[in-house]
Scaffold this motif. Structure first.
Motif, PDB file in Angstrom:
ATOM      1  N   MET A 281     135.710  45.951  42.748  1.00  0.00           N
ATOM      2  CA  MET A 281     135.786  45.028  41.612  1.00  0.00           C
ATOM      3  C   MET A 281     136.802  43.909  41.885  1.00  0.00           C
ATOM      4  SD  MET A 281     136.470  46.186  37.682  1.00  0.00           S
ATOM      5  CE  MET A 281     136.308  45.063  36.301  1.00  0.00           C
ATOM      6  N   GLY A 282     138.016  44.277  42.313  1.00  0.00           N
ATOM      7  CA  GLY A 282     139.053  43.285  42.601  1.00  0.00           C
ATOM      8  C   GLY A 282     138.712  42.402  43.776  1.00  0.00           C
ATOM      9  N   PHE A 283     138.142  42.989  44.818  1.00  0.00           N
ATOM     10  CA  PHE A 283     137.772  42.254  46.030  1.00  0.00           C
ATOM     11  C   PHE A 283     136.778  41.143  45.712  1.00  0.00           C
ATOM     12  CE2 PHE A 283     134.562  41.896  49.434  1.00  0.00           C
ATOM     13  CZ  PHE A 283     135.352  41.447  50.485  1.00  0.00           C
ATOM     14  N   ILE A 284     135.719  41.466  44.995  1.00  0.00           N
ATOM     15  CA  ILE A 284     134.685  40.472  44.688  1.00  0.00           C
ATOM     16  C   ILE A 284     135.228  39.412  43.726  1.00  0.00           C
ATOM     17  CG2 ILE A 284     132.411  40.129  43.644  1.00  0.00           C
ATOM     18  CD1 ILE A 284     131.601  42.841  44.673  1.00  0.00           C
ATOM     19  N   MET A 285     136.023  39.842  42.744  1.00  0.00           N
ATOM     20  CA  MET A 285     136.576  38.875  41.776  1.00  0.00           C
ATOM     21  C   MET A 285     137.389  37.784  42.469  1.00  0.00           C
ATOM     22  SD  MET A 285     138.012  41.149  38.619  1.00  0.00           S
ATOM     23  CE  MET A 285     136.942  41.935  37.443  1.00  0.00           C
ATOM     24  N   LEU A 286     138.272  38.186  43.376  1.00  0.00           N
ATOM     25  CA  LEU A 286     139.168  37.222  44.016  1.00  0.00           C
ATOM     26  C   LEU A 286     138.405  36.247  44.918  1.00  0.00           C
ATOM     27  CD1 LEU A 286     142.204  39.553  44.835  1.00  0.00           C
ATOM     28  CD2 LEU A 286     142.032  37.820  43.052  1.00  0.00           C
ATOM     29  N   LEU A 287     137.425  36.735  45.645  1.00  0.00           N
ATOM     30  CA  LEU A 287     136.673  35.850  46.534  1.00  0.00           C
ATOM     31  C   LEU A 287     135.760  34.895  45.755  1.00  0.00           C
ATOM     32  CD1 LEU A 287     135.759  38.074  49.618  1.00  0.00           C
ATOM     33  CD2 LEU A 287     137.536  36.363  49.380  1.00  0.00           C
ATOM     34  N   VAL A 288     135.158  35.398  44.666  1.00  0.00           N
ATOM     35  CA  VAL A 288     134.331  34.509  43.840  1.00  0.00           C
ATOM     36  C   VAL A 288     135.203  33.424  43.202  1.00  0.00           C
ATOM     37  CG1 VAL A 288     132.872  34.367  41.781  1.00  0.00           C
ATOM     38  CG2 VAL A 288     132.537  36.214  43.409  1.00  0.00           C
ATOM     39  N   ALA A 289     136.426  33.773  42.805  1.00  0.00           N
ATOM     40  CA  ALA A 289     137.350  32.778  42.256  1.00  0.00           C
ATOM     41  C   ALA A 289     137.630  31.691  43.290  1.00  0.00           C
ATOM     42  CB  ALA A 289     138.657  33.453  41.827  1.00  0.00           C
ATOM     43  N   GLY A 290     137.842  32.092  44.553  1.00  0.00           N
ATOM     44  CA  GLY A 290     138.053  31.117  45.612  1.00  0.00           C
ATOM     45  C   GLY A 290     136.860  30.192  45.784  1.00  0.00           C
ATOM     46  N   SER A 291     135.658  30.760  45.672  1.00  0.00           N
ATOM     47  CA  SER A 291     134.438  29.956  45.788  1.00  0.00           C
ATOM     48  C   SER A 291     134.355  28.919  44.669  1.00  0.00           C
ATOM     49  CB  SER A 291     133.214  30.884  45.739  1.00  0.00           C
ATOM     50  OG  SER A 291     132.028  30.139  45.622  1.00  0.00           O
ATOM     51  N   ARG A 292     134.697  29.316  43.452  1.00  0.00           N
ATOM     52  CA  ARG A 292     134.633  28.394  42.303  1.00  0.00           C
ATOM     53  C   ARG A 292     135.678  27.281  42.397  1.00  0.00           C
ATOM     54  NH1 ARG A 292     130.673  26.813  40.104  1.00  0.00           N
ATOM     55  NH2 ARG A 292     129.915  27.426  42.151  1.00  0.00           N
ATOM     56  N   ILE A 293     136.846  27.587  42.973  1.00  0.00           N
ATOM     57  CA  ILE A 293     137.890  26.557  43.119  1.00  0.00           C
ATOM     58  C   ILE A 293     137.355  25.381  43.942  1.00  0.00           C
ATOM     59  CG2 ILE A 293     140.106  26.055  44.238  1.00  0.00           C
ATOM     60  CD1 ILE A 293     141.018  28.847  43.397  1.00  0.00           C
ATOM     61  N   LEU A 294     136.601  25.686  44.989  1.00  0.00           N
ATOM     62  CA  LEU A 294     136.058  24.639  45.847  1.00  0.00           C
ATOM     63  C   LEU A 294     134.960  23.821  45.157  1.00  0.00           C
ATOM     64  CD1 LEU A 294     135.861  26.575  49.250  1.00  0.00           C
ATOM     65  CD2 LEU A 294     137.610  24.969  48.472  1.00  0.00           C
ATOM     66  N   ALA A 295     134.380  24.364  44.073  1.00  0.00           N
ATOM     67  CA  ALA A 295     133.320  23.638  43.368  1.00  0.00           C
ATOM     68  C   ALA A 295     133.873  22.687  42.305  1.00  0.00           C
ATOM     69  CB  ALA A 295     132.358  24.635  42.706  1.00  0.00           C
ATOM     70  N   VAL A 296     135.122  22.893  41.894  1.00  0.00           N
ATOM     71  CA  VAL A 296     135.705  22.089  40.807  1.00  0.00           C
ATOM     72  C   VAL A 296     135.773  20.591  41.122  1.00  0.00           C
ATOM     73  CG1 VAL A 296     137.876  21.652  39.565  1.00  0.00           C
ATOM     74  CG2 VAL A 296     136.953  23.961  39.708  1.00  0.00           C
ATOM     75  N   PRO A 297     136.170  20.158  42.345  1.00  0.00           N
ATOM     76  CA  PRO A 297     136.246  18.710  42.622  1.00  0.00           C
ATOM     77  C   PRO A 297     134.946  17.967  42.334  1.00  0.00           C
ATOM     78  CG  PRO A 297     137.357  19.935  44.349  1.00  0.00           C
ATOM     79  CD  PRO A 297     136.680  20.947  43.482  1.00  0.00           C
ATOM     80  N   GLN A 298     133.807  18.608  42.541  1.00  0.00           N
ATOM     81  CA  GLN A 298     132.518  17.976  42.268  1.00  0.00           C
ATOM     82  C   GLN A 298     132.405  17.603  40.788  1.00  0.00           C
ATOM     83  OE1 GLN A 298     129.808  17.206  44.344  1.00  0.00           O
ATOM     84  NE2 GLN A 298     128.949  16.268  42.501  1.00  0.00           N
ATOM     85  N   TYR A 299     132.796  18.521  39.907  1.00  0.00           N
ATOM     86  CA  TYR A 299     132.699  18.267  38.464  1.00  0.00           C
ATOM     87  C   TYR A 299     133.722  17.220  38.020  1.00  0.00           C
ATOM     88  CZ  TYR A 299     130.380  22.759  39.148  1.00  0.00           C
ATOM     89  OH  TYR A 299     129.578  23.765  39.617  1.00  0.00           O
ATOM     90  N   LEU A 300     134.927  17.255  38.601  1.00  0.00           N
ATOM     91  CA  LEU A 300     135.939  16.249  38.272  1.00  0.00           C
ATOM     92  C   LEU A 300     135.474  14.858  38.690  1.00  0.00           C
ATOM     93  CD1 LEU A 300     139.187  18.152  39.375  1.00  0.00           C
ATOM     94  CD2 LEU A 300     138.390  17.743  37.044  1.00  0.00           C
ATOM     95  N   ASN A 301     134.762  14.796  39.814  1.00  0.00           N
ATOM     96  CA  ASN A 301     134.225  13.517  40.289  1.00  0.00           C
ATOM     97  C   ASN A 301     133.133  13.003  39.346  1.00  0.00           C
ATOM     98  OD1 ASN A 301     133.801  11.474  42.571  1.00  0.00           O
ATOM     99  ND2 ASN A 301     131.750  12.361  42.377  1.00  0.00           N
ATOM    100  N   GLU A 302     132.250  13.903  38.883  1.00  0.00           N
ATOM    101  CA  GLU A 302     131.165  13.509  37.988  1.00  0.00           C
ATOM    102  C   GLU A 302     131.699  13.019  36.639  1.00  0.00           C
ATOM    103  OE1 GLU A 302     128.603  16.890  37.736  1.00  0.00           O
ATOM    104  OE2 GLU A 302     127.944  16.768  39.818  1.00  0.00           O
ATOM    105  N   LEU A 303     132.856  13.526  36.239  1.00  0.00           N
ATOM    106  CA  LEU A 303     133.462  13.098  34.977  1.00  0.00           C
ATOM    107  C   LEU A 303     134.383  11.891  35.172  1.00  0.00           C
ATOM    108  CD1 LEU A 303     134.328  16.629  33.555  1.00  0.00           C
ATOM    109  CD2 LEU A 303     132.645  15.048  32.601  1.00  0.00           C
ATOM    110  N   ASN A 304     134.445  11.380  36.426  1.00  0.00           N
ATOM    111  CA  ASN A 304     135.302  10.226  36.775  1.00  0.00           C
ATOM    112  C   ASN A 304     136.786  10.507  36.513  1.00  0.00           C
ATOM    113  OD1 ASN A 304     133.170   8.499  37.610  1.00  0.00           O
ATOM    114  ND2 ASN A 304     132.684   8.114  35.450  1.00  0.00           N
ATOM    115  N   ILE A 305     137.168  11.772  36.622  1.00  0.00           N
ATOM    116  CA  ILE A 305     138.584  12.138  36.456  1.00  0.00           C
ATOM    117  C   ILE A 305     139.301  12.010  37.793  1.00  0.00           C
ATOM    118  CG2 ILE A 305     140.185  14.003  35.863  1.00  0.00           C
ATOM    119  CD1 ILE A 305     138.059  15.060  33.932  1.00  0.00           C
ATOM    120  N   VAL A 306     138.659  12.544  38.860  1.00  0.00           N
ATOM    121  CA  VAL A 306     139.222  12.454  40.216  1.00  0.00           C
ATOM    122  C   VAL A 306     138.102  12.019  41.167  1.00  0.00           C
ATOM    123  CG1 VAL A 306     140.440  13.653  42.064  1.00  0.00           C
ATOM    124  CG2 VAL A 306     140.846  14.318  39.694  1.00  0.00           C
TER     125      VAL A 306
END
Length: 359
Positions: A281-306
């Protein structure tokens, strides 16, 4: 992209053979993890769908729709193993339903205000926060249990204090072996429903809440969560369907894969030690969190924030997808190999016991 009758934007992706195969695989692993740790597996399924372009709200709604039949199968399977506290599951489900209603209202407001990019950013941010906090705690606890000699679960000090609170109505839960106030279960159930409607992963609060706050074992906590997930999924699906946010194609594809996986995952719990459930449970949670962190810049770019270069965003998106895929594969392999090893150890122990009896 077009507006539905309620004025909410809809954006259903085009499915090609590669996407369908990927969703079947994601569904199988999600079901496998769900049957094993009882969290519903949505923390695998929602990011998995988002990684191929499904908007966050559609992914959450379609995920919740597939949840209740899968959870029903998993709950029944683990009930036959004597692991489910049905009374605890139904009591917490009552407050969870209220949380689901509030969570869906929040999602709809964000979608109307900031569109799909805002919704994706909100879902991903919640995933990162919850997965990192809960995953780190559960992983640390699993390592401590693995280091101990007997690896036996003990009721936490917090749970003992909670069980001593006497505010009517008090309810006795047989599998927990304690009488607990309804007003203690209520906030845990409500937050479970709220999180389920936000990222389709209520189990991240429900399972640790039952284990560390109420005093259930990890086996009973993960099994009982499936009862809560069934009730929440049923009620939440009706609400999301009325808003036109469920992509039934995605629901059916991931359901086909997860119905197979959930039965294997549920069976695996009878052959492994409790700390391994927490470890996975802990192993998968932490790695999926890492995967989502890398996806955030795309959304910030689409919102013209970064604003960022397209090449950089493409590289981050591909890396996020690779981490997600490898995490799913690693989680599935750990569960399957642990089950095989556990079955062999039990078979070997039974053979030795039979020889001693014959002697």
């Amino acid at each position: 992209m077009e507006a539905n009758s309620m004025g909410i934007l809809s954006n259903f992706i085009t499915l090609d053979p590669a996407n369908i195969l990927f969703l079947l695989f994601v569904g199988f692993v999600g079901g496998l993890v769900s049957g094993f740790i009882g969290s519903g597996g949505a923390f695998v399924l929602t990011p998995g769908m988002m990684s191929i372009g499904v908007p966050g709200t559609i992914a959450v709604a379609s995920n919740m729709c597939h949840k209740f039949p899968k959870s029903m199968v998993g709950a029944y399977k683990r009930w036959k193993y004597g692991q489910v506290d049905i009374k605890l599951g139904l009591v917490m489900a009552i407050s969870a339903i209220l949380g689901v209603q509030v969570g869906i209202q929040i999602q709809e407001v964000i979608l109307k205000t900031w569109g799909n990019a805002g919704s994706n950013l909100y879902v991903s941010t919640m995933f990162i926060i919850v997965l990192t906090i809960v995953g780190a705690y559960v992983f640390k606890d699993a390592l401590n249990m693995a280091k101990s000699k007997n690896a036996k679960e003990e009721t936490t000090a917090l749970a003992k204090r909670i069980q001593s609170i006497n505010i009517p109505p008090m309810i006795y839960f047989g599998k927990v072996g304690a009488k607990i106030s309804f007003w203690v279960t209520f906030p845990i159930g409500f937050c479970t429903g709220l999180l389920a409607a936000t990222i389709a992963v209520g189990g991240f609060i429900g399972v640790p809440g039952m284990i560390y706050v109420l005093g259930a074992t990890s086996t009973v906590g993960t099994a009982t969560e499936l009862v809560i997930a069934f009730v929440m999924g049923l009620v939440g699906s009706v609400k999301w369907a009325m808003s036109g946010m469920i992509d039934i194609r995605l629901t059916l594809i991931i359901l086909a894969g997860s119905l197979i996986g959930v039965q294997i995952g549920a069976a695996a719990t009878t052959f492994v030690k409790p700390y391994l459930i927490k470890f996975v449970m802990g192993f998968i949670m932490l790695l999926v969190a890492g995967s989502r962190i890398l996806a955030v810049p795309q959304y910030l770019n689409e919102l013209n924030i970064v604003p960022m270069e397209k090449q950089v965003l493409t590289a981050l998106d591909q890396t996020s997808f690779i981490i997600m895929s490898l995490t799913l594969l690693a989680g599935a392999l750990i569960i399957v190999f642990s089950m095989i090893r556990g079955k062999r150890e039990i078979k070997r122990a039974n053979a030795i016991a039979e020889v001693r009896v014959n002697d």
